[in-house]
Design a protein around this motif. Structure first.
Motif, PDB file in Angstrom:
ATOM      1  N   LEU A  61      -4.697   0.865  -0.160  1.00  0.00           N
ATOM      2  CA  LEU A  61      -3.596  -0.091  -0.302  1.00  0.00           C
ATOM      3  C   LEU A  61      -2.243   0.545   0.029  1.00  0.00           C
ATOM      4  N   LEU A 115       0.169  -2.503   1.081  1.00  0.00           N
ATOM      5  CA  LEU A 115       0.588  -3.484   0.087  1.00  0.00           C
ATOM      6  C   LEU A 115       1.971  -3.076  -0.445  1.00  0.00           C
ATOM      7  N   ALA A 171       3.853  -3.455  -3.125  1.00  0.00           N
ATOM      8  CA  ALA A 171       3.993  -2.852  -4.459  1.00  0.00           C
ATOM      9  C   ALA A 171       3.459  -1.424  -4.472  1.00  0.00           C
ATOM     10  N   MET A 172       2.419  -1.171  -3.698  1.00  0.00           N
ATOM     11  CA  MET A 172       1.803   0.159  -3.679  1.00  0.00           C
ATOM     12  C   MET A 172       2.590   1.115  -2.790  1.00  0.00           C
ATOM     13  N   ALA A 180       6.011   2.021  -4.720  1.00  0.00           N
ATOM     14  CA  ALA A 180       5.930   2.779  -5.979  1.00  0.00           C
ATOM     15  C   ALA A 180       6.165   4.264  -5.707  1.00  0.00           C
ATOM     16  N   LEU A 208       3.050   5.967 -10.068  1.00  0.00           N
ATOM     17  CA  LEU A 208       1.602   5.856  -9.900  1.00  0.00           C
ATOM     18  C   LEU A 208       0.872   6.853 -10.793  1.00  0.00           C
ATOM     19  N   ALA A 256       1.798   7.998 -13.636  1.00  0.00           N
ATOM     20  CA  ALA A 256       1.841   7.537 -15.034  1.00  0.00           C
ATOM     21  C   ALA A 256       0.725   6.529 -15.318  1.00  0.00           C
ATOM     22  N   HIS A 257       0.455   5.643 -14.348  1.00  0.00           N
ATOM     23  CA  HIS A 257      -0.610   4.646 -14.539  1.00  0.00           C
ATOM     24  C   HIS A 257      -2.002   5.231 -14.305  1.00  0.00           C
ATOM     25  N   GLU A 268       8.293  -6.591 -11.061  1.00  0.00           N
ATOM     26  CA  GLU A 268       7.914  -5.397 -10.302  1.00  0.00           C
ATOM     27  C   GLU A 268       6.757  -4.658 -10.990  1.00  0.00           C
ATOM     28  N   GLU A 269       6.837  -4.592 -12.326  1.00  0.00           N
ATOM     29  CA  GLU A 269       5.784  -3.936 -13.102  1.00  0.00           C
ATOM     30  C   GLU A 269       4.462  -4.694 -12.965  1.00  0.00           C
ATOM     31  N   ASP A 329       3.508  -6.412 -10.367  1.00  0.00           N
ATOM     32  CA  ASP A 329       2.949  -6.158  -9.039  1.00  0.00           C
ATOM     33  C   ASP A 329       2.320  -4.771  -8.935  1.00  0.00           C
ATOM     34  N   VAL A 330       2.941  -3.759  -9.559  1.00  0.00           N
ATOM     35  CA  VAL A 330       2.357  -2.409  -9.529  1.00  0.00           C
ATOM     36  C   VAL A 330       1.025  -2.401 -10.275  1.00  0.00           C
ATOM     37  N   ARG A 331       0.991  -3.028 -11.453  1.00  0.00           N
ATOM     38  CA  ARG A 331      -0.251  -3.065 -12.222  1.00  0.00           C
ATOM     39  C   ARG A 331      -1.335  -3.843 -11.488  1.00  0.00           C
ATOM     40  N   SER A 385      -1.606  -4.150  -8.315  1.00  0.00           N
ATOM     41  CA  SER A 385      -2.063  -3.366  -7.162  1.00  0.00           C
ATOM     42  C   SER A 385      -2.983  -2.227  -7.599  1.00  0.00           C
ATOM     43  N   VAL A 430       4.128   1.931 -19.652  1.00  0.00           N
ATOM     44  CA  VAL A 430       3.959   3.388 -19.523  1.00  0.00           C
ATOM     45  C   VAL A 430       5.322   4.050 -19.343  1.00  0.00           C
TER      46      VAL A 430
END
Lengths: 202, 202
Positions: free
Chosen positions: A168, A174, A176-177, A180, A185, A187-188, B149-150, B152-154, B156, B202
């Motif tokens: 992605l 993508l 959002a990806m 970031a 990234l 952190a998640h 934004e958060e 969309d990151v999650r 993705s 996070v």
């Protein structure tokens, strides 16, 4: 130097061939890339590609080196506190892939693997087998015993998370990806990888 | 009926064309698939493909329907206890993709997306935008507020995990991922998706 001019074999000829091959494989995939086209882009005699790399599969394996030295990568993730292994893996992979040649390598690997059985086998054996399973085995040895089958399932899930992020971020792009930051990234991703690599049995 | 015989337009002609297109796109990817080849495989006049689907992009969109009704899929994941949303997502996606036509759809989508910008855009907009972001938005509305934004990151990252699982299970065919039962995978994936979809900041 004209891009079509031929250069004599020299210390950096090998590097020039690898750079040209990386670009050609990334643009065209494995099947459509010809040694002749790579030689032309590198400005060298096609015979040198056979001399240095033993043909297209050898050249491809060279380009795919993800990374140049998997043992060093595995060590840099495996060493250090077990409680932070997920974070180290996320940070290490993103650093390798976010680099320009890392991005191109990842694109080559994925474009080739979805359309070519040799490349799919290489992804299975090299990336997942040699990198992820090896890593988790090293962590597991120091941390606790896991059955071989459980190690392979966990390695494949960690690989799936990182391959999906790469798909992605570098191939599908993508927004959002792409937007970031690595640290967002990490952190998640860290808790996800931590659970796969060193978490309790499910 | 001979595979090259032409059949008259009928109630199941449309379905036969979609089946033939799914097989052709899965084998050859978007670019190399021709309407003529799809028509031949379906045993129909090529003009019918224009009549029913307005050409190749329309036919491709029809084949890509992942799933036939995304609203129903989203509802089946979003409804129920928030604490089990990750488990419901993992189980729902694996059930859709493990079905024979789901597997073929996934292969079509990935093979096309890595080599064709239209398909990559479709994957971005439809799969991640319409399915994952929509889902997380619905959960978030009922659960807590997250910045756009958060979300969309999650979304993705959840999409990356599931796309990666699909890549390794249906395209690359990594043995550990192919051999795992859906329930084994659900047990590992549920906590990952749970954290992305409904976990704390996070």
């Amino acid at each position: 130097m004209s891009p079509r001019g031929r250069r004599p074999a020299s210390a950096d000829t090998r590097g020039a061939i690898v750079e040209a091959a990386r670009a050609e494989f990334a643009e065209s995939g494995y099947d459509a890339t010809s040694l002749r086209g790579v030689a032309r882009r590198a400005g060298v005699d096609p015979a040198l590609l056979h001399h240095y790399f033993d043909g297209k599969p050898g050249l491809f394996a060279e380009v795919l080196q993800v990374p140049a030295n998997p043992d060093a990568l595995i060590r840099s993730v495996a060493e250090g506190p077990v409680a932070e292994v997920g974070e180290r893996m996320a940070r290490t992979f993103l650093a390798v892939w976010d680099a320009p040649e890392g991005r191109a390598r990842f694109q080559v690997l994925i474009r080739s693997a979805v359309s070519h059985d040799d490349a799919a086998r290489m992804l299975r054996e090299f990336v997942v087998g040699a990198i992820f399973s090896n890593l988790i085995r090293q962590i597991s040895l120091r941390h606790k015993e896991l059955a071989a089958e459980e190690i392979d399932v966990r390695a494949s899930l960690a690989a799936a998370q990182m391959v999906g992020v790469g798909m992605l971020r570098y191939v599908i792009e993508l927004p959002a990806m792409v937007d970031a930051t690595p640290e967002e990234l990490v952190a998640h991703l860290a808790p996800t990888l931590q659970r796969y690599l060193a978490g309790p049995a499910v």
